[in-house]
Design a protein around this motif. Structure first.
Motif, PDB file in Angstrom:
ATOM      1  N   ASP A   1      22.023  -4.343 -14.136  1.00  0.00           N
ATOM      2  CA  ASP A   1      21.024  -3.462 -13.541  1.00  0.00           C
ATOM      3  C   ASP A   1      21.348  -3.317 -12.054  1.00  0.00           C
ATOM      4  OD1 ASP A   1      18.668  -2.037 -13.289  1.00  0.00           O
ATOM      5  OD2 ASP A   1      17.490  -3.826 -12.830  1.00  0.00           O
ATOM      6  N   ILE A   2      20.946  -2.189 -11.487  1.00  0.00           N
ATOM      7  CA  ILE A   2      21.114  -2.017 -10.041  1.00  0.00           C
ATOM      8  C   ILE A   2      19.869  -1.285  -9.550  1.00  0.00           C
ATOM      9  CG2 ILE A   2      22.358   0.201 -10.082  1.00  0.00           C
ATOM     10  CD1 ILE A   2      24.423  -1.157  -8.185  1.00  0.00           C
ATOM     11  N   TYR A   3      19.248  -1.761  -8.470  1.00  0.00           N
ATOM     12  CA  TYR A   3      18.049  -1.057  -7.990  1.00  0.00           C
ATOM     13  C   TYR A   3      18.125  -0.844  -6.483  1.00  0.00           C
ATOM     14  CZ  TYR A   3      16.057  -5.656  -6.619  1.00  0.00           C
ATOM     15  OH  TYR A   3      15.835  -6.892  -6.058  1.00  0.00           O
ATOM     16  N   ASP A   4      17.432   0.199  -6.024  1.00  0.00           N
ATOM     17  CA  ASP A   4      17.458   0.558  -4.602  1.00  0.00           C
ATOM     18  C   ASP A   4      16.463  -0.300  -3.823  1.00  0.00           C
ATOM     19  OD1 ASP A   4      19.299   2.529  -5.098  1.00  0.00           O
ATOM     20  OD2 ASP A   4      17.807   4.117  -5.338  1.00  0.00           O
ATOM     21  N   ARG A   5      16.835  -0.579  -2.575  1.00  0.00           N
ATOM     22  CA  ARG A   5      15.938  -1.300  -1.669  1.00  0.00           C
ATOM     23  C   ARG A   5      15.430  -0.346  -0.600  1.00  0.00           C
ATOM     24  NH1 ARG A   5      17.009  -5.005   1.824  1.00  0.00           N
ATOM     25  NH2 ARG A   5      19.224  -4.573   2.037  1.00  0.00           N
ATOM     26  N   TYR A   6      14.133  -0.369  -0.346  1.00  0.00           N
ATOM     27  CA  TYR A   6      13.523   0.531   0.642  1.00  0.00           C
ATOM     28  C   TYR A   6      12.816  -0.268   1.727  1.00  0.00           C
ATOM     29  CZ  TYR A   6      14.228   4.058  -2.969  1.00  0.00           C
ATOM     30  OH  TYR A   6      14.787   4.880  -3.904  1.00  0.00           O
ATOM     31  N   GLU A   7      12.695   0.362   2.901  1.00  0.00           N
ATOM     32  CA  GLU A   7      11.836  -0.214   3.933  1.00  0.00           C
ATOM     33  C   GLU A   7      11.008   0.913   4.542  1.00  0.00           C
ATOM     34  OE1 GLU A   7      14.525  -2.073   6.729  1.00  0.00           O
ATOM     35  OE2 GLU A   7      14.716  -0.223   7.890  1.00  0.00           O
ATOM     36  N   PRO A   8       9.825   0.577   5.086  1.00  0.00           N
ATOM     37  CA  PRO A   8       8.953   1.625   5.612  1.00  0.00           C
ATOM     38  C   PRO A   8       9.489   2.228   6.911  1.00  0.00           C
ATOM     39  CG  PRO A   8       8.001  -0.566   5.970  1.00  0.00           C
ATOM     40  CD  PRO A   8       9.219  -0.754   5.137  1.00  0.00           C
ATOM     41  N   VAL A   9       9.209   3.527   7.106  1.00  0.00           N
ATOM     42  CA  VAL A   9       9.593   4.187   8.374  1.00  0.00           C
ATOM     43  C   VAL A   9       8.359   4.799   9.043  1.00  0.00           C
ATOM     44  CG1 VAL A   9      11.984   4.708   7.764  1.00  0.00           C
ATOM     45  CG2 VAL A   9      10.178   6.289   7.083  1.00  0.00           C
ATOM     46  N   ASN A  10       7.185   4.544   8.453  1.00  0.00           N
ATOM     47  CA  ASN A  10       5.959   5.128   9.031  1.00  0.00           C
ATOM     48  C   ASN A  10       5.474   4.295  10.215  1.00  0.00           C
ATOM     49  OD1 ASN A  10       5.293   2.966   7.257  1.00  0.00           O
ATOM     50  ND2 ASN A  10       3.153   3.583   7.377  1.00  0.00           N
ATOM     51  N   GLU A  11       4.466   4.786  10.885  1.00  0.00           N
ATOM     52  CA  GLU A  11       3.865   4.054  12.009  1.00  0.00           C
ATOM     53  C   GLU A  11       2.440   3.675  11.599  1.00  0.00           C
ATOM     54  OE1 GLU A  11       3.075   1.984  14.621  1.00  0.00           O
ATOM     55  OE2 GLU A  11       5.066   2.803  15.068  1.00  0.00           O
ATOM     56  N   PRO A  12       2.234   2.427  11.148  1.00  0.00           N
ATOM     57  CA  PRO A  12       0.926   2.051  10.601  1.00  0.00           C
ATOM     58  C   PRO A  12      -0.232   2.271  11.578  1.00  0.00           C
ATOM     59  CG  PRO A  12       2.537   0.312  10.207  1.00  0.00           C
ATOM     60  CD  PRO A  12       3.201   1.305  11.093  1.00  0.00           C
ATOM     61  N   SER A  13       0.048   2.198  12.882  1.00  0.00           N
ATOM     62  CA  SER A  13      -1.055   2.383  13.841  1.00  0.00           C
ATOM     63  C   SER A  13      -1.560   3.828  13.818  1.00  0.00           C
ATOM     64  CB  SER A  13      -0.585   2.014  15.251  1.00  0.00           C
ATOM     65  OG  SER A  13       0.487   2.849  15.630  1.00  0.00           O
ATOM     66  N   LEU A  14      -0.725   4.754  13.301  1.00  0.00           N
ATOM     67  CA  LEU A  14      -1.147   6.162  13.224  1.00  0.00           C
ATOM     68  C   LEU A  14      -1.736   6.512  11.860  1.00  0.00           C
ATOM     69  CD1 LEU A  14       1.873   7.888  15.036  1.00  0.00           C
ATOM     70  CD2 LEU A  14      -0.359   7.272  15.989  1.00  0.00           C
ATOM     71  N   ASP A  15      -1.095   6.037  10.770  1.00  0.00           N
ATOM     72  CA  ASP A  15      -1.563   6.483   9.443  1.00  0.00           C
ATOM     73  C   ASP A  15      -2.281   5.396   8.629  1.00  0.00           C
ATOM     74  OD1 ASP A  15       0.504   4.851   8.586  1.00  0.00           O
ATOM     75  OD2 ASP A  15       1.801   6.502   7.916  1.00  0.00           O
ATOM     76  N   ASN A  16      -2.355   4.179   9.178  1.00  0.00           N
ATOM     77  CA  ASN A  16      -3.035   3.076   8.476  1.00  0.00           C
ATOM     78  C   ASN A  16      -2.457   2.754   7.099  1.00  0.00           C
ATOM     79  OD1 ASN A  16      -4.881   2.070  10.335  1.00  0.00           O
ATOM     80  ND2 ASN A  16      -6.245   3.816  10.012  1.00  0.00           N
ATOM     81  N   CYS A  17      -1.174   3.058   6.914  1.00  0.00           N
ATOM     82  CA  CYS A  17      -0.496   2.676   5.672  1.00  0.00           C
ATOM     83  C   CYS A  17       0.431   1.494   5.972  1.00  0.00           C
ATOM     84  CB  CYS A  17       0.346   3.829   5.132  1.00  0.00           C
ATOM     85  SG  CYS A  17      -0.626   5.267   4.705  1.00  0.00           S
ATOM     86  N   PHE A  18       0.270   0.415   5.233  1.00  0.00           N
ATOM     87  CA  PHE A  18       1.075  -0.786   5.446  1.00  0.00           C
ATOM     88  C   PHE A  18       1.932  -0.989   4.203  1.00  0.00           C
ATOM     89  CE2 PHE A  18      -2.696  -0.892   7.969  1.00  0.00           C
ATOM     90  CZ  PHE A  18      -2.256  -1.354   9.211  1.00  0.00           C
ATOM     91  N   ILE A  19       3.244  -0.753   4.352  1.00  0.00           N
ATOM     92  CA  ILE A  19       4.140  -0.700   3.185  1.00  0.00           C
ATOM     93  C   ILE A  19       5.093  -1.889   3.231  1.00  0.00           C
ATOM     94  CG2 ILE A  19       5.797   0.753   1.933  1.00  0.00           C
ATOM     95  CD1 ILE A  19       4.684   3.145   3.594  1.00  0.00           C
ATOM     96  N   SER A  20       5.230  -2.580   2.099  1.00  0.00           N
ATOM     97  CA  SER A  20       6.143  -3.733   2.060  1.00  0.00           C
ATOM     98  C   SER A  20       7.578  -3.246   1.906  1.00  0.00           C
ATOM     99  CB  SER A  20       5.772  -4.653   0.890  1.00  0.00           C
ATOM    100  OG  SER A  20       5.872  -3.957  -0.335  1.00  0.00           O
ATOM    101  N   THR A  21       8.525  -4.108   2.244  1.00  0.00           N
ATOM    102  CA  THR A  21       9.936  -3.779   1.979  1.00  0.00           C
ATOM    103  C   THR A  21      10.272  -4.243   0.565  1.00  0.00           C
ATOM    104  OG1 THR A  21      10.564  -5.890   2.943  1.00  0.00           O
ATOM    105  CG2 THR A  21      10.715  -3.997   4.376  1.00  0.00           C
ATOM    106  N   SER A  22      11.284  -3.621  -0.046  1.00  0.00           N
ATOM    107  CA  SER A  22      11.697  -4.004  -1.402  1.00  0.00           C
ATOM    108  C   SER A  22      12.261  -5.429  -1.400  1.00  0.00           C
ATOM    109  CB  SER A  22      12.774  -3.048  -1.909  1.00  0.00           C
ATOM    110  OG  SER A  22      12.331  -1.718  -1.838  1.00  0.00           O
ATOM    111  N   TYR A  23      12.318  -6.024  -2.581  1.00  0.00           N
ATOM    112  CA  TYR A  23      12.824  -7.400  -2.706  1.00  0.00           C
ATOM    113  C   TYR A  23      14.342  -7.433  -2.558  1.00  0.00           C
ATOM    114  CZ  TYR A  23       8.133  -8.095  -4.414  1.00  0.00           C
ATOM    115  OH  TYR A  23       6.769  -8.127  -4.500  1.00  0.00           O
TER     116      TYR A  23
END
Length: 439
Positions: A378-400
């Motif tokens: 199996d192969i899976y993609d890893r992501y990290e957030p690029v948003n600014e939580p102080s502006l949009d209040n979205c807190f996104i975890s990074t992939s494992y």
């Protein structure tokens, strides 16, 4: 569902569950939803039928593998350091009362084509076949320095300021060989690549101390522990915990949508909230791809050879030994942790993908396993957030990531907690609250 919450958490992956637990314990009103009809998201645990469906389509698994429900195959398998940050977080939230842990039998490292037990203190250094006679003595001196080192007691520093001295400089003072540096950095301090050599040595020394203190904790053959029935127990334990604090869990809630957070809509109902916490799959337009993980999952009828018949074991293959840019990991557990039927073992090989062919890329790890009954790639993609939580209040975890231990995962969780609440989790807990079952 038409209510207002402090935080809505989307996805029941490990990171999201830990955060939802921490926030609930803090007294926040939390709604936790998942689009799937099962817990765990990417880090779920599958029985044999589910595993077959995921990797082989519809066909039923062969009968000789045993009963499907005796399998709990973790998709993101990671061991916990017995005294590590994750165990402290679990105790802090009191979720440990829903979990049973068992010590992991072995911790090994790959060196020049062979597998060796990781020596973790001065006594083991003298016995280890990894090093020649003179190197053993040098390594023993280094281990004693690390064991005695106390950040707050300058007498133990031997005149070295570890916030300035690099790991490379510290190791040169003890005259250790490259191979010794390799297993200390990757198999004890658990660095994922060699960048640590040119960074201040304090971090590496602290990591080595954590390893030896964790090893001493349960007197096992490794510093790691693992929940009975696998990691799939963690999200469910946090769901129970959340309920105690008045949180709400909902599975099978499709199509959670939002922009700047004012709420989350699913099936025509909207729950209002101030903040959203989620994994990358819920907000694909706010994350970027940063890499891929290649993994192999094998079902076997024997322990991994050359690991002293360990029924649960981690083997780290340092990057330099394989000519790679980052390490490869082998993880194995078995019926003794209740994740497979009696006599069956489940092994994982994982690495940050550096090619498009996981089968050939993971071969060095797969070759260590011996004969396998079945193997899946199996192969899976890893992501990290690029948003600014102080502006949009979205807190996104990074992939494992590809590691088979939790040290990097829990750092992400604690950073997110601080971003969301402005506070730091108090991790000064009584470690005896998490005990590991004896045989």
């Amino acid at each position: 569902m038409d209510e207002e919450y402090d935080v809505i958490v989307l996805g029941t992956g490990l990171k999201e569950c830990i955060l939802s637990g921490l926030l609930s314990v803090d007294g926040l009103k939390v709604l936790h939803m998942d689009r799937n009809d099962y817990y765990g998201g990417e880090s779920t645990s599958l029985n044999l039928n589910q595993l077959w469906k995921k990797f082989r389509g519809e066909d039923k698994p062969p009968a000789h593998l045993g009963s499907s429900r005796d399998y709990n195959v973790d998709m993101i398998p990671k061991f916990m350091m017995a005294n590590g940050t994750l165990v402290r977080v679990l105790i802090h939230t009191d979720v440990t009362k829903y979990l049973y842990f068992k010590a992991v039998d072995g911790s090994y490292v790959f060196n020049k084509g062979k597998v060796y037990k990781v020596p973790s203190n001065d006594v083991e250094a003298l016995k280890s076949p990894l090093m020649g006679l003179f190197e053993k003595r040098r390594a023993r001196k280094f281990f004693i320095y690390v064991q005695n080192y106390e950040e707050s007691d300058p007498k133990t520093h031997e005149g070295l300021d570890l916030t300035r001295v690099t790991t490379r400089e510290l190791i040169e003072k003890y005259g250790l060989s490259d191979d010794t540096v390799d297993f200390i950095g990757h198999a004890i301090a658990l660095h994922r690549d060699d960048r640590h050599l040119d960074q201040p040595a304090l971090d590496t020394v602290k990591r080595m101390k954590l390893y030896s203190e964790s090893l001493a904790r349960f007197q096992g053959g490794s510093p790691y522990i693992y929940p009975l029935y696998g990691l799939g127990e963690l999200p469910q334990a946090f769901a129970r915990l959340s309920a105690v604090y008045g949180g709400t869990y909902m599975l099978n809630k499709p199509e959670c949508k939002e922009g700047k957070v004012c709420g989350v809509t699913s099936e025509g109902e909207t729950a209002k909230c101030k903040k959203v916490v989620c994994d990358p799959s819920y907000l694909p337009n706010k994350v970027r791809k940063v890499g891929r993980v290649a993994r192999a999952i094998a079902i076997m009828s024997h322990p991994i050879p050359n690991t002293n018949d360990s029924h649960s074991v981690q083997i780290i293959l340092p990057q330099k030994q394989l000519g790679r840019k980052s390490d490869m990991y082998v993880f194995c557990c078995s019926y003794t942790h209740n994740v497979a039927p009696k006599g069956k073992f489940i092994a994982f090989v994982s690495a940050e993908a550096e090619t498009d062919n996981p089968e050939s890329e993971l071969r060095p790890g797969i070759e260590l396993l011996g004969p396998v009954d079945e193997i899946f790639f199996d192969i899976y993609d890893r992501y990290e957030p690029v948003n600014e939580p102080s502006l949009d209040n979205c807190f996104i975890s990074t992939s494992y990531d590809a590691t088979t231990h939790f040290e990097s995962t829990v750092v992400d969780v604690l950073n997110m907690y601080t971003l969301i609440t402005g506070k730091v989790v108090d991790l000064s807990v009584d470690l005896s609250a998490a005990s590991a079952a004896e045989e």
